[in-house]
Design a protein around this motif. Structure first.
Motif, mmCIF file in Angstrom:
data_model
loop_
_atom_site.group_PDB
_atom_site.id
_atom_site.type_symbol
_atom_site.label_atom_id
_atom_site.label_comp_id
_atom_site.label_asym_id
_atom_site.label_seq_id
_atom_site.Cartn_x
_atom_site.Cartn_y
_atom_site.Cartn_z
ATOM 1 N N TRP A 127 -4.122 2.737 6.290
ATOM 2 C CA TRP A 127 -3.893 1.607 5.382
ATOM 3 C C TRP A 127 -2.657 1.855 4.531
ATOM 4 C CZ3 TRP A 127 -4.056 1.431 -0.077
ATOM 5 C CH2 TRP A 127 -4.016 0.154 -0.624
ATOM 6 N N ARG A 128 -2.523 3.094 4.051
ATOM 7 C CA ARG A 128 -1.410 3.386 3.154
ATOM 8 C C ARG A 128 -0.071 3.404 3.890
ATOM 9 N NH1 ARG A 128 1.216 8.108 0.743
ATOM 10 N NH2 ARG A 128 1.925 7.438 -1.293
ATOM 11 N N PRO A 151 0.813 -1.228 0.000
ATOM 12 C CA PRO A 151 0.000 0.000 0.000
ATOM 13 C C PRO A 151 0.837 1.264 0.000
ATOM 14 C CG PRO A 151 -0.916 -1.559 1.551
ATOM 15 C CD PRO A 151 0.373 -2.154 1.059
ATOM 16 N N TYR A 152 2.020 1.201 0.624
ATOM 17 C CA TYR A 152 2.825 2.407 0.714
ATOM 18 C C TYR A 152 3.367 2.850 -0.642
ATOM 19 C CZ TYR A 152 6.261 5.791 2.156
ATOM 20 O OH TYR A 152 6.975 6.944 2.284
#
Lengths: 311, 301
Positions: free
Chosen positions: A186-187, A131-132
């Motif tokens: 989340w990210r 996600p990152y």
């Protein structure tokens, strides 16, 4: 610095023989600076100078149309009278208060889960980190769709769980900020997870062995070994996470554009709107100064707490 | 991995909190049960975290009116591959990708080169003013960009660089974070090595080029990767500086696409997938070095 006055005359060795022939010449200084200079030129011109310039700017009236004029605290007065400023200040704090603890807890949890030998470990680490590296606009757009009030999967799932009236998320003033926080946690969690993993690896395994011999249970080991051992990492992560939280902009602009109404408007967005869109450079710089003081204040407090713990 | 098995009389090695030693004697049954439960838990978590990706990919292969259905169809009934062919003509996606790649590569390269060069000065050379200077670098890491982006913009405007790629390159190529990260790594390289090289008559520049750069490959990979990812994904910088469409990056292009075609859900997801792919590829290629680089640069304040 104190003893090195006499050059080669004395035979007594200096306390720190860095190089065999260390004459007091300009050479090391020049060589040292030559290494730093290429980076420093860019850094000074585009980071240090603007920082100082920005401070001055907040006491000036400067727009693209008129000449700059020194106005003292006028920008700050205008800022205080602006209701959007207070809303943005509150929203920024709200976001940080949600984002920082959640990200820290979840990324630490993931790091603890992944800090052991296990088949497929590399896969899991990559998956949690993914996600990152996902582009921000994509993150925002996807989460907006997941949060769709009528037919998004999130609300479908909530209805499945028996929530008869699930929130409208980004279309509701009360739930827009939580929705943004969920997407941002989340990210970001994968990034901080990697940092925590690195920190966990610096804790010597013998400590755990010894604790287990003494009969410490998992919770005691976590509390008495892992947490203290992680303290430098936690401090670093906390500072990075705080800075990142207070300057949140991209995700909000793309997900909600500060709305609905002003429900998710944050300080960075206001700086952009007042400064670059409206050309009120002075007012925008005054808000920038508030943002800076906020972040610096939190960083210093965290630093002091960290220092006291260490002592 | 050669463990030191002689001094550990503990019966459950695999329950170790941070046990990198591959247990040579796993015999107890609760242990394997534990690790199975463990894998199940991790897989579950993993699936949960990957849901948005699944949604993205699945929606990108649907017709617009199939994206929002109740209940959600996670596997499209009919795969609309043509989305991936059409998007290139709907928006100038190729030009956007090209701009993003150009910026990301140039900026990462400059970050790594100038960052590692400066880091060598900070980590391995002694000269007056060094520590103060480093403190200045360090302090600015904690200053949010938004706090000085207005004056920065005014300076760029004076230089006539607004609405050029050069503006973003200059803005992001000389980061303090890069210097910090590289310096942390360099400090883990023993000074004796450099002393030996000096005695052998190597100049400081050659030491950097011949010894430090090759040794710091994991740190270079981390810094390069982080810079690449953050440049590629940056929205605000290009958003403020690029007004001409032909300068736009993927992020800007995608965003404007969302604004223009509100209901083209499937195509928007196609664009999102395409915007994510390059950076995921770069990450997968460099990730082994990357994790190692972050781990060894220590990040101890």
């Amino acid at each position: 610095m104190t003893v090195s006055t006499a050059p080669a005359l004395r035979k007594r060795r200096p306390p720190e023989p860095a190089a065999p022939t260390r004459r007091r010449s300009l050479r090391p200084t020049l060589v040292g600076w030559s290494f730093i200079l290429p980076n420093f030129l860019g850094f000074a011109l585009l980071t240090l100078v603007p920082m100082v310039f920005g401070l001055a700017l907040s006491f000036m009236d400067w727009s693209p149309w008129g000449d700059p004029e020194w106005v003292g605290f006028e920008n700050f007065e205008r800022m205080i009278r602006n209701s959007t400023f207070w809303i943005a200040l509150w929203n920024t704090t709200y976001y940080a208060a949600g984002h920082i603890p959640l990200t820290m807890a979840i990324s630490l949890g993931l790091a603890l889960l992944l800090n052991r030998t296990l088949a497929g470990l590399g896969f899991f680490r990559t998956a949690f980190f993914l996600p990152y590296v996902t582009s921000l606009v994509a993150v925002a757009v996807v989460w907006n769709m997941l949060f769709n009030p009528t037919s998004g999967p999130v609300n479908q799932f909530l209805q499945l769980l028996g929530v008869s009236d699930p929130p409208g998320w980004t279309s509701s003033t009360a739930w827009a900020m939580p929705a943004v926080i969920v997407a941002s946690v989340w990210r970001d969690m994968g990034y901080y997870m990697v940092l925590f993993l690195a920190g966990l690896q610096t804790i010597p395994n013998e400590l755990y062995e010894a604790a287990r011999v003494d009969g410490a249970n998992a919770w005691q080991r976590f509390w008495n070994i892992t947490l203290p051992g992680l303290r430098p990492t936690t401090f670093f992560v906390l500072v990075m996470c705080t800075v990142a939280s207070f300057k949140v902009f991209d995700l909000i602009v793309v997900m909600t554009d500060g709305g609905p109404g002003r429900a998710t408007k944050v300080l960075s967005q206001m700086i952009y709107e007042e400064g670059i869109r409206e050309g009120r450079f002075g007012l925008a710089s005054a808000i920038s100064l508030v943002l800076f003081v906020l972040v610096a204040g939190f960083t210093v407090i965290q630093f002091l707490i960290q220092r006291r713990r260490e002592a | 991995m050669t463990a030191n098995p002689t001094v550990e009389p503990i019966p459950h090695p695999a329950t170790a909190e941070a046990g990198p030693e591959r247990g040579p004697r796993r015999r107890a049954t609760p242990l394997t049960l534990r690790s199975v439960a463990y894998s199940v838990l991790l897989t579950g978590l993993c699936l949960l975290i990957l849901v948005p990706f699944v949604w993205m990919i699945s929606s990108s292969l649907k017709h617009d009116n199939q994206v929002f259905t109740v209940p959600t169809q996670w596997i499209p009934r009919e795969f609309v591959w043509s989305n991936y062919a059409d998007i290139w003509t709907q928006i100038p996606m190729l030009a956007y990708l090209h701009n993003s790649a150009f910026l990301a590569v140039v900026i990462s390269f400059l970050q790594v080169i100038t960052g590692s060069f400066a880091a060598y000065g900070f980590a391995k050379l002694r000269f007056p003013g060094r520590d103060w200077l480093f403190l200045a670098y360090l302090a600015t890491i904690a200053v949010p960009w938004q706090a000085y982006m207005i004056p920065q913009y005014l300076i760029m405007e004076q230089l006539g660089l607004v609405d050029t790629h050069l503006s973003i390159i200059l803005l992001q190529a000389f980061g303090a974070f890069g210097v910090f990260l590289m310096r942390q790594y360099y400090q883990s390289i023993p000074d004796e090595l450099i002393e030996a090289a000096r005695i052998d008559g190597l100049s400081e520049y050659r030491i950097w080029w011949r010894i430090m750069l090759p040794l710091s490959r994991p740190a270079i990979a981390s810094l390069g990767l982080l810079t690449f990812v953050s440049t590629w994904n940056d929205y605000m910088g290009p958003f403020i500086y690029f007004t001409s469409n032909e300068l736009w990056t993927v992020q800007l292009g995608l965003r404007s696409f969302v604004g223009q075609y509100d209901a083209a859900y499937a195509m928007i997801m196609t664009g999102s997938v395409i915007s994510v792919l390059p950076v995921v590829l770069v990450f997968l290629l460099g990730q082994r070095q990357f994790i190692q680089g972050i781990a060894t640069s220590g990040l101890k304040g």
